[in-house]
Design a protein around this motif. Structure first.
Motif, PDB file in Angstrom:
ATOM      1  N   SER A  92     127.445  66.148  69.336  1.00  0.00           N
ATOM      2  CA  SER A  92     126.761  66.267  70.616  1.00  0.00           C
ATOM      3  C   SER A  92     125.596  66.830  70.594  1.00  0.00           C
ATOM      4  N   GLY A  93     124.243  66.364  71.036  1.00  0.00           N
ATOM      5  CA  GLY A  93     123.085  66.998  71.103  1.00  0.00           C
ATOM      6  C   GLY A  93     122.873  67.663  72.192  1.00  0.00           C
ATOM      7  N   MET A  94     122.009  68.306  72.598  1.00  0.00           N
ATOM      8  CA  MET A  94     121.570  69.397  73.823  1.00  0.00           C
ATOM      9  C   MET A  94     122.107  68.619  75.029  1.00  0.00           C
ATOM     10  N   LEU A  95     121.273  67.409  75.154  1.00  0.00           N
ATOM     11  CA  LEU A  95     121.422  66.640  76.257  1.00  0.00           C
ATOM     12  C   LEU A  95     122.814  66.125  76.667  1.00  0.00           C
ATOM     13  N   ASP A  96     123.560  65.653  75.677  1.00  0.00           N
ATOM     14  CA  ASP A  96     125.020  65.373  75.721  1.00  0.00           C
ATOM     15  C   ASP A  96     125.867  66.508  76.163  1.00  0.00           C
ATOM     16  N   LEU A  97     125.582  67.635  75.808  1.00  0.00           N
ATOM     17  CA  LEU A  97     126.626  68.745  75.970  1.00  0.00           C
ATOM     18  C   LEU A  97     126.123  69.229  77.633  1.00  0.00           C
ATOM     19  N   THR A  98     124.955  68.968  78.108  1.00  0.00           N
ATOM     20  CA  THR A  98     124.514  69.466  79.487  1.00  0.00           C
ATOM     21  C   THR A  98     125.068  68.399  80.227  1.00  0.00           C
ATOM     22  N   VAL A  99     125.130  67.032  80.024  1.00  0.00           N
ATOM     23  CA  VAL A  99     125.669  66.198  80.991  1.00  0.00           C
ATOM     24  C   VAL A  99     127.199  66.142  81.249  1.00  0.00           C
ATOM     25  N   ALA A 100     127.611  66.463  79.989  1.00  0.00           N
ATOM     26  CA  ALA A 100     129.080  66.653  79.983  1.00  0.00           C
ATOM     27  C   ALA A 100     129.748  67.696  80.725  1.00  0.00           C
ATOM     28  N   SER A 101     129.012  68.754  80.505  1.00  0.00           N
ATOM     29  CA  SER A 101     129.487  70.205  81.040  1.00  0.00           C
ATOM     30  C   SER A 101     129.204  70.086  82.641  1.00  0.00           C
TER      31      SER A 101
END
Length: 309
Positions: free
Chosen positions: A99-108
């Protein structure tokens, strides 16, 4: 491999149970500081609770969080992990893609939003149970045969309002309706949507920094340290919204002072100044470290066990 995995929920449940036991005493102190009266600072609050209520005072309302927050953490960690895999599969065609930073941000942030549905009633009941030993300032007290006599500066200690978690839920439903269980939910959204981004992202970054080669799973000490630091960061930054949430949720026990989130912010600022929104920040930082360190360690160890079988 499917992107949905049940073991994330089971591991989250185990981690959540261990973190509740570790963090509940300081959570009680945090709640009293934010929504109670008469405490000069964290140390004074701890000493006062111990003197008046003994060690048992720090564990008021523990049974409900132990049963419910474990379920809540199970949902949070399960939803976050499965959301990561879903986003990776959607964007990269593979649920195992890093997961990239954007993926982590959206998921969290999605996790923070979804968590309010279960978390708001859980927090409300916990806070009502923690706060019901607090003194109440009575505007008027009716004395038998004397009519209504004002006692504006007298602190009156009431008998416990609730006999336990189930009685608390039943009383809230009877007096405030289903919406009463979600009092403070707006403030909780403001706390948890950015709060979970500042929880899972620092944890991931710290784990990567502590394991730069990335050729094996992080060491247990790295997980413990990364989880603790992430918890402290998340809780300190979430303190202003947490103060508002705690006040709204404790408010309706006696006299309702706040009409909503904005009114609570304005009134709190007018009467106590800007510093009120950082009340309990020190306790949050101290409490957040062992709670989150235990949470992530319990989660990762449980997940490793489930997946090795």
């Amino acid at each position: 491999m499917t992107f949905f995995q049940l073991d994330d929920f089971l591991a989250g449940w185990i981690g959540g149970a261990s973190s509740v036991i570790v963090g509940h005493p300081l959570d009680t102190v945090k709640t009293r500081l934010q929504a109670g009266k008469g405490y000069k600072n964290s140390l004074h609050c701890i000493i006062t609770i111990y003197k008046k209520e003994t060690v048992a005072g720090f564990f008021k309302g523990l049974s409900f969080p132990l049963a419910s927050i474990t379920l809540y953490n199970s949902m949070v960690f399960g939803f976050f992990s499965n959301s990561q895999r879903f986003i990776s599969r959607l964007l990269h065609g593979d649920g195992r893609h890093p997961s990239g930073m954007l993926d982590l941000t959206v998921a969290s942030m999605m996790t923070g939003l979804v968590s309010v549905g279960l978390g708001a009633p859980v927090d409300l009941v916990k806070i009502r149970l923690q706060m019901q030993t607090q003194p109440v300032l009575a505007e008027n007290v009716t004395l038998a045969g004397n009519g209504s006599v004002p006692f504006r500066s007298v602190g009156l200690r009431t008998q416990p309002v609730y006999r336990g978690p189930l009685h608390c839920i039943s009383s809230i439903l009877q007096t405030e309706g289903i919406q009463g269980l979600y009092r403070g939910a707006g403030a909780m959204v403001l706390r948890d949507v950015p709060g979970y981004a500042l929880y899972f992202i620092p944890y991931t970054l710290f784990c990567d920094w502590l394991n730069p080669k990335g050729d094996s799973s992080p060491h247990l000490c790295s997980i413990w340290l990364a989880g603790g630091l992430a918890g402290s960061i998340s809780w300190v930054t979430a303190t202003p919204a947490d103060v508002v949430k705690s006040r709204l949720q404790a408010d309706a026990m006696y006299d309702r002072k706040y009409k909503g989130v904005v009114h609570c912010i304005i009134q709190s600022y007018k009467t106590e100044g800007l510093h009120v929104f950082f009340r309990g920040a020190t306790v949050n930082a101290v409490r957040g470290f062992p709670m989150s360190a235990t949470m992530f360690l319990g989660y990762e160890l449980s997940l490793k066990y489930f997946r090795s079988r």
